[in-house]
Design a protein around this motif. Structure first.
Motif, mmCIF file in Angstrom:
data_model
loop_
_atom_site.group_PDB
_atom_site.id
_atom_site.type_symbol
_atom_site.label_atom_id
_atom_site.label_comp_id
_atom_site.label_asym_id
_atom_site.label_seq_id
_atom_site.Cartn_x
_atom_site.Cartn_y
_atom_site.Cartn_z
ATOM 1 N N HIS A 85 44.052 43.407 49.155
ATOM 2 C CA HIS A 85 44.098 43.324 47.685
ATOM 3 C C HIS A 85 42.764 43.737 47.085
ATOM 4 O O HIS A 85 41.720 43.216 47.482
ATOM 5 C CB HIS A 85 44.459 41.906 47.235
ATOM 6 C CG HIS A 85 44.686 41.797 45.765
ATOM 7 N ND1 HIS A 85 45.724 42.439 45.112
ATOM 8 C CD2 HIS A 85 43.989 41.150 44.783
ATOM 9 C CE1 HIS A 85 45.674 42.165 43.819
ATOM 10 N NE2 HIS A 85 44.631 41.397 43.597
ATOM 11 N N HIS A 87 40.985 46.033 43.345
ATOM 12 C CA HIS A 87 41.143 46.914 42.182
ATOM 13 C C HIS A 87 39.875 47.761 42.163
ATOM 14 O O HIS A 87 38.859 47.358 41.597
ATOM 15 C CB HIS A 87 41.274 46.108 40.884
ATOM 16 C CG HIS A 87 42.293 45.008 40.972
ATOM 17 N ND1 HIS A 87 43.646 45.254 40.983
ATOM 18 C CD2 HIS A 87 42.153 43.662 41.103
ATOM 19 C CE1 HIS A 87 44.293 44.097 41.096
ATOM 20 N NE2 HIS A 87 43.419 43.129 41.189
ATOM 21 N N HIS A 251 50.319 39.964 41.604
ATOM 22 C CA HIS A 251 49.548 38.723 41.570
ATOM 23 C C HIS A 251 50.521 37.570 41.359
ATOM 24 O O HIS A 251 51.416 37.671 40.520
ATOM 25 C CB HIS A 251 48.584 38.721 40.385
ATOM 26 C CG HIS A 251 47.511 39.765 40.450
ATOM 27 N ND1 HIS A 251 47.614 40.997 39.861
ATOM 28 C CD2 HIS A 251 46.297 39.738 41.044
ATOM 29 C CE1 HIS A 251 46.508 41.690 40.076
ATOM 30 N NE2 HIS A 251 45.693 40.956 40.797
ATOM 31 N N HIS A 288 46.786 36.040 46.030
ATOM 32 C CA HIS A 288 46.321 34.691 45.667
ATOM 33 C C HIS A 288 47.228 33.561 46.149
ATOM 34 O O HIS A 288 46.930 32.918 47.132
ATOM 35 C CB HIS A 288 46.061 34.582 44.162
ATOM 36 C CG HIS A 288 45.111 35.622 43.664
ATOM 37 N ND1 HIS A 288 43.825 35.688 44.121
ATOM 38 C CD2 HIS A 288 45.265 36.674 42.806
ATOM 39 C CE1 HIS A 288 43.209 36.707 43.558
ATOM 40 N NE2 HIS A 288 44.056 37.327 42.756
ATOM 41 N N ASP A 339 39.652 41.421 46.572
ATOM 42 C CA ASP A 339 40.051 41.462 45.163
ATOM 43 C C ASP A 339 39.147 42.421 44.402
ATOM 44 O O ASP A 339 38.211 42.997 44.945
ATOM 45 C CB ASP A 339 40.063 40.064 44.533
ATOM 46 C CG ASP A 339 40.963 40.002 43.286
ATOM 47 O OD1 ASP A 339 41.570 41.038 42.935
ATOM 48 O OD2 ASP A 339 41.062 38.933 42.671
HETATM 49 ZN ZN ZN Z 1 43.695 41.127 41.721
#
Ligand code: ZN
Length: 480
Positions: A85, A87, A251, A288, A339
């Motif tokens: 995960h 971005h 998410h 998460h 993340d």
């Molecule tokens: Zn995220």
């Protein structure tokens, strides 16, 4: 939406992994296989042909010659780490002052207007920065979740950067369709229509998705979260993904705020909402899953839903502690995610594995575990933390060709020189040293038999120029 006639179109399958050659790695201090028997081989090595491993074992039992031989005396060799995960674009907005002390919803509201200025070149540039950091910290396969496409940006801008860098990429076509005026969180300027999102998703699958073993690029469909898209889009996305056999990602259950939002807006807890939307199954993984009940964990275990555990981000945004050990006991596939870089603010995979181990131990303590009592829950071990970052990540992404070093699997591995200050005094258990001691960058990172990092240096990108261009772009975004 325009559908291809006669089923999925054969993809172009862009890949750099066309080198036909043999590679021999030998004389390691320790080779950690993560195979079914969890073999750790002193003096071990491996032999690979055309990007796939042919044999693993003691160095003197391997073929004596190869097109390239790497002597890794004094090094530990591990399977390449899998990041589930991220971005990437958020590397442009690390440590933004106004978002430093915010929880998730306020953090998002601060950053959305800045992200709305991002261009296609910014996506390409920030992907290279994130992948460089990942590669240097041991990652060989990364998943990224790109869910906003302002100013003509496309997922292609990210994929082209991954092809340049040479890592494997599970590129998630994210989306947001529920703008502020419809009761959602993001400003209307960064949301798209359902038709735009589904058309683009189909085009990307047909252009890039490679389902074969050894794939460099796979496409994932990934609406951002239950509070940024409509239920209709969630259902349509799941249906499209299953038609083409691609995975689903979003998410879920990240914060208490999200739980309250889902209860108010949909009358459901986040996981129950996913059940309603046909978003439960072995082809789904959630980032998460901090706020999940025992029953919800059991549902993940039964159905095969995976989890991307992002300990640094959860701590940074004060989201909570995901019950990772309970998930593991329930048979849930759990991988690691650094993340996005605006909520970590680093992409260091070995650091994330260490963070997962430490946070899990803190969780045990906060749950009242007295370590001296007989019924104390077991603490996460270094080997379990490594498992999250390798086999766990591979399972979450739906891959059986990565995550361990054994015949038939991709030649994706990393090596770290054990003769360094950080490991001084920790030579008794080199594997534990990598997880317990201060996180370091790797000395060698090989993806599909090709060295991306050699002698600690990235081979596919000139870092100085990259950092300069990245900082210029980041400043422009903040000053506009
Ligand atoms: Zn995220």
């Amino acid at each position: 939406m325009k559908k291809a006639k006669g089923g999925p179109v054969k993809p172009v399958r862009p890949s750099l992994f066309s080198i036909m050659s043999t590679l021999l790695v030998k004389n390691t201090e320790l080779l950690v296989t993560m195979d079914g028997e969890r073999r750790e081989i002193r003096g071990g090595g491996l032999f690979a042909r055309d990007g796939f491993i042919e044999s693993v074992g003691p160095s003197d039992e391997l073929p004596a010659e190869a097109d390239e031989t790497i002597d890794l005396d004094g090094h530990i060799v591990l399977p390449g780490l899998v990041n589930t995960h991220h971005h990437f674009y958020q590397t442009l907005t690390r440590a933004v002052p106004a978002a430093q002390e915010a929880n998730l919803f306020n953090w998002l509201k601060t950053l959305y207007p800045i992200w709305a200025r991002i261009t296609p070149d910014d996506i390409h540039l920030s992907t290279k920065t994130a992948l460089a950091e990942l590669a240097l910290s041991g990652c060989t396969t990364a998943s990224d979740h790109l869910y906003l496409y302002p100013n003509g940006a496309r997922l292609d801008d990210e994929i082209s950067a991954a092809l340049e860098l040479g890592l494997r990429l599970h590129a998630s076509r994210g989306s947001m369709s529920l703008g502020e005026s419809d009761g959602g969180l993001p400003p209307d300027s960064v949301v798209e229509t359902d038709a735009q999102i589904l058309d683009e998703s189909l085009r990307l699958i047909q252009t890039y998705h490679d389902p074969e073993p050894g794939a460099q690029i796979r496409i994932v469909l990934a609406p951002c979260s239950p509070f940024t898209v409509t239920p209709d889009l969630m259902r349509a996305t799941a249906s499209l993904a299953r038609e083409y056999g691609v995975h689903l990602h979003t998410h879920l259950a990240e914060t208490a705020d999200e739980e309250a939002f889902c209860l108010e807006m949909f009358g459901r807890r986040p996981v129950a909402l996913m059940e309603d939307l046909d978003w439960i199954g072995g082809d789904v993984w959630f980032a998460h899953s901090v706020h999940v009940s025992d029953d919800e964990i059991a549902l993940y275990g039964r159905s095969g839903c995976g989890v991307a555990h992002c300990p640094s981000s959860n701590m940074r945004l004060a989201s909570g502690i995901a019950p990772v050990m309970a998930m593991r006991r329930a048979g849930v596939s759990v991988g690691l995610g650094v993340d996005g870089s605006a909520s970590n603010d680093g992409s260091h995979m070995l650091a994330e594995a260490r963070q997962a181990m430490l946070l899990s131990r803190l969780d045990a303590g906060l749950r009242g575990a007295s370590l001296s009592s007989g019924d104390a829950p077991p603490l996460m071990t270094a080997r379990q933390a490594l498992e999250l970052g390798t086999l766990g990540g591979a399972a979450v992404l739906g891959r059986t060709d990565i995550g361990s070093l054994e015949p038939g699997k991709c030649a994706d591995f990393i090596a770290v020189d054990l003769n360094r200050l950080e490991y001084a005094g920790a030579q008794e258990d080199p594997l534990a040293a990598v997880l317990f001691c201060a996180p370091v960058n790797v000395d060698l990172n090989v993806v599909g038999g090709r060295a991306i990092v050699r002698d600690g240096n990235l081979q596919t990108l000139e870092l100085g120029k990259q950092i300069e261009a990245h900082n210029l772009a980041a400043r422009r975004l903040l000053e506009q």
